[in-house]
Design a protein around this motif. Structure first.
Motif, short mmCIF file in Angstrom:
data_model
loop_
_atom_site.label_atom_id
_atom_site.label_comp_id
_atom_site.label_asym_id
_atom_site.label_seq_id
_atom_site.Cartn_x
_atom_site.Cartn_y
_atom_site.Cartn_z
N ALA A 80 7.30 0.62 -2.07
CA ALA A 80 8.21 -0.35 -3.06
C ALA A 80 7.07 -1.09 -3.91
CB ALA A 80 8.85 -1.53 -2.17
N ALA A 81 5.93 -1.69 -3.58
CA ALA A 81 5.10 -2.36 -4.43
C ALA A 81 4.27 -1.62 -5.41
CB ALA A 81 4.17 -3.24 -3.52
N VAL A 82 3.77 -0.41 -5.15
CA VAL A 82 2.91 0.47 -6.05
C VAL A 82 3.84 1.14 -6.87
CG1 VAL A 82 1.04 1.81 -6.12
CG2 VAL A 82 0.91 0.58 -4.36
N PRO A 83 3.79 1.00 -8.15
CA PRO A 83 4.84 1.80 -8.98
C PRO A 83 4.08 3.21 -9.46
CG PRO A 83 3.59 0.16 -10.51
CD PRO A 83 3.09 -0.25 -8.83
N THR A 84 4.95 4.15 -9.58
CA THR A 84 4.51 5.25 -9.90
C THR A 84 4.57 5.63 -11.68
OG1 THR A 84 5.81 6.32 -8.13
CG2 THR A 84 5.47 7.83 -9.84
N PRO A 85 3.48 5.98 -12.11
CA PRO A 85 3.07 5.67 -13.76
C PRO A 85 4.06 7.00 -14.03
CG PRO A 85 1.15 5.69 -12.36
CD PRO A 85 2.20 6.00 -11.32
N PRO A 86 4.72 6.59 -15.13
CA PRO A 86 5.50 7.59 -15.72
C PRO A 86 4.54 8.70 -16.44
CG PRO A 86 5.34 5.62 -17.52
CD PRO A 86 4.72 5.60 -16.00
N ASP A 87 5.22 10.01 -16.38
CA ASP A 87 4.60 11.49 -17.04
C ASP A 87 4.35 11.29 -18.43
OD1 ASP A 87 4.14 12.59 -14.48
OD2 ASP A 87 5.98 13.62 -14.65
N PRO A 142 -3.54 8.75 -14.38
CA PRO A 142 -3.98 7.50 -13.75
C PRO A 142 -3.94 7.62 -12.53
CG PRO A 142 -1.95 7.38 -14.88
CD PRO A 142 -2.29 8.52 -15.29
N SER A 143 -4.42 6.69 -11.80
CA SER A 143 -4.54 6.59 -10.29
C SER A 143 -4.18 5.24 -9.80
CB SER A 143 -6.09 6.79 -9.70
OG SER A 143 -6.27 6.51 -8.29
N THR A 144 -3.23 5.38 -8.85
CA THR A 144 -2.73 4.01 -8.65
C THR A 144 -3.32 3.52 -7.15
OG1 THR A 144 -1.12 5.45 -7.02
CG2 THR A 144 -0.30 4.55 -9.08
N GLN A 182 3.46 0.87 -22.08
CA GLN A 182 3.10 1.33 -20.67
C GLN A 182 2.03 1.42 -20.11
OE1 GLN A 182 6.50 4.40 -20.68
NE2 GLN A 182 7.64 3.14 -19.21
N VAL A 183 1.19 2.19 -21.06
CA VAL A 183 -0.48 2.42 -20.89
C VAL A 183 -1.08 1.06 -20.84
CG1 VAL A 183 -2.62 3.33 -21.87
CG2 VAL A 183 -0.63 4.67 -22.01
N LEU A 184 -0.34 0.20 -21.62
CA LEU A 184 -1.07 -1.18 -21.73
C LEU A 184 -0.87 -1.89 -20.51
CD1 LEU A 184 -2.75 -3.30 -22.96
CD2 LEU A 184 -0.80 -4.04 -24.26
N ALA A 185 0.29 -2.03 -20.08
CA ALA A 185 0.91 -2.53 -18.82
C ALA A 185 0.12 -2.08 -17.45
CB ALA A 185 2.57 -2.41 -18.63
N PHE A 186 -0.08 -0.65 -17.48
CA PHE A 186 -0.75 -0.21 -16.39
C PHE A 186 -2.28 -0.65 -16.17
CE2 PHE A 186 -2.76 3.09 -13.96
CZ PHE A 186 -2.19 3.09 -12.54
N ALA A 187 -2.83 -0.42 -17.41
CA ALA A 187 -4.35 -0.92 -17.51
C ALA A 187 -4.47 -2.27 -17.04
CB ALA A 187 -4.91 -0.66 -19.05
N ARG A 218 -5.15 -0.31 -2.79
CA ARG A 218 -5.97 -1.13 -2.04
C ARG A 218 -5.83 -2.66 -2.02
NH1 ARG A 218 -9.73 2.68 -4.52
NH2 ARG A 218 -9.98 1.08 -6.30
N PHE A 219 -5.38 -3.01 -3.21
CA PHE A 219 -4.99 -4.49 -3.39
C PHE A 219 -3.98 -5.04 -2.41
CE2 PHE A 219 -1.96 -7.86 -5.06
CZ PHE A 219 -2.82 -8.72 -5.15
N TRP A 220 -2.97 -4.09 -2.23
CA TRP A 220 -2.05 -4.53 -1.45
C TRP A 220 -2.31 -4.54 0.08
CZ3 TRP A 220 1.62 -7.66 -2.90
CH2 TRP A 220 1.91 -7.66 -4.31
N ARG A 221 -3.11 -3.34 0.36
CA ARG A 221 -3.47 -3.15 1.88
C ARG A 221 -4.21 -4.36 2.26
NH1 ARG A 221 -4.75 2.01 0.36
NH2 ARG A 221 -3.17 3.68 1.11
N ALA A 222 -4.95 -5.02 1.35
CA ALA A 222 -5.81 -6.37 1.74
C ALA A 222 -5.11 -7.41 1.70
CB ALA A 222 -7.03 -6.41 0.70
N TRP A 223 -3.99 -7.32 1.16
CA TRP A 223 -2.89 -8.54 0.84
C TRP A 223 -2.05 -8.74 1.98
CZ3 TRP A 223 2.29 -9.31 0.39
CH2 TRP A 223 2.87 -10.61 -0.02
N LEU A 224 -1.52 -7.72 2.77
CA LEU A 224 -0.66 -7.60 3.77
C LEU A 224 -1.29 -8.10 5.14
CD1 LEU A 224 0.88 -3.96 2.84
CD2 LEU A 224 2.31 -6.37 2.80
#
Length: 320
Positions: free
Chosen positions: A169-176, A141-143, A182-187, A148-154
């Motif tokens: 801090a705001a962009v989580p690292t997806p687990p390996d 998965p790509s973050t 967790q797949v559903l949460a990231f999607a 992009r969302f947070w760059r526009a929000w800041l």
């Protein structure tokens, strides 16, 4: 010359392609492939045009086969076997690169497996929604959509160093090796930040962004990071929101940004302002789902820390 010998004993000291293949324990087809690829130079040709190889070809062929057995691509193998000085460095670089490639492939396979399990284990009436969500994900998965969302929000004039620190801090690292949940949460995170903004949706940024220049935004997010870290200690300890060091740091940060003093009146106005700010609670809930190991305790996020501090501020005002 016997079949068990590793070196030619003929008068000319050269092997045919069949003899070399026999000594190496491989096929003529394999030797021909490496020769045609330029990995295994021939020493000479017979009068009939047949390839002839010197004694050094056996060790080179064995090295080539070992490297190919590790999955190294032909260009990397050629660089290693052709390099005389610093060959160990070339091998180390190639092995490190192959490990990175395999790690990425394994991560992609784990995400695909968890996504398949997610679809397999859900209720029939959920299947179409699950397929739509996981079908939009890259593997691994790509973050990038979250960033992009947070760059526009800041704040637009936020210094690069402060922006990077916040994104970390705001962009989580997806687990390996994710679970289906967790797949559903990231999607769902990616779907959340990809929704189009509509004119009637109201403001999406907090009021503090409106007048934040470069200096103010740097002060704001450095102070918030410190107060969130302090609040995180209380959250991990299971403490209810309450006045203290974390809240004082939180309020002082907002006071510095607007050049005000930390007074009861300022705290009251800040509590009302923050309560009216747009909420991103669903984002942080999904981050907690994504980053919490199965059966583990969720780590504090900037969102949960902010909510804890706001509750502490509102509780302090109610008790005054």
């Amino acid at each position: 010359m016997t079949a068990s010998s590793d070196r030619p004993e003929s008068a000319v000291g050269l092997w045919s392609i069949g003899e070399l293949a026999e000594h190496a324990g491989t096929t003529v087809k394999t030797v021909r492939f490496y020769s045609d690829s330029g990995l295994l130079p021939e020493r000479a040709r017979s009068t009939g045009g047949h390839r002839r190889y010197g004694a050094e070809a056996l060790d080179r062929l064995r090295l080539i086969r070992s490297l190919r057995g590790l999955g190294l691509p032909v260009p990397e193998v050629r660089r290693i076997v052709d390099e005389r000085a610093g060959a160990d460095g070339a091998l180390e670089d190639a092995v490190a690169g192959q490990l990175r490639t395999l790690g990425s492939r394994l991560s992609a396979l784990r995400w695909q497996e968890a996504a398949l399990r997610l679809v397999q284990e859900c209720r029939p009436d959920e299947r179409a929604d699950r397929l739509r969500l996981v079908g939009a994900l890259d593997t691994p998965p790509s973050t990038a959509p979250l960033a992009r969302f947070w760059r526009a929000w800041l704040p637009p004039r936020m210094p690069a160093a402060s922006r990077t620190a916040f994104l970390d801090a705001a962009v989580p690292t997806p687990p390996d090796a994710p679970s289906p949940a967790q797949v559903l949460a990231f999607a769902r995170l990616c779907a959340l930040v990809s929704r189009p903004c509509t004119p009637d949706a109201g403001p999406t940024q907090p009021a503090a962004h409106a007048s934040a220049g470069a200096r103010e935004s740097a002060v704001l997010y450095a102070g918030l990071a410190e107060s969130y870290e302090l609040a995180g200690h209380h959250i991990r300890a299971g403490e209810d929101p309450a006045p203290g060091d974390a809240l004082d740091c939180f309020v002082a940060t907002y006071a510095r940004v607007v050049g005000a003093r930390d007074t009861p009146g300022f705290r009251g106005g800040l509590a009302r302002q923050l309560a009216a700010d747009p909420r991103l609670d669903h984002y942080w809930d999904l981050v907690a789902e994504l980053t919490t190991p199965e059966g583990g305790v969720p780590e504090p996020t900037p969102g949960t820390a902010h909510d804890w501090l706001l509750a502490a501020l509102e509780g302090e005002r109610a008790a005054a």
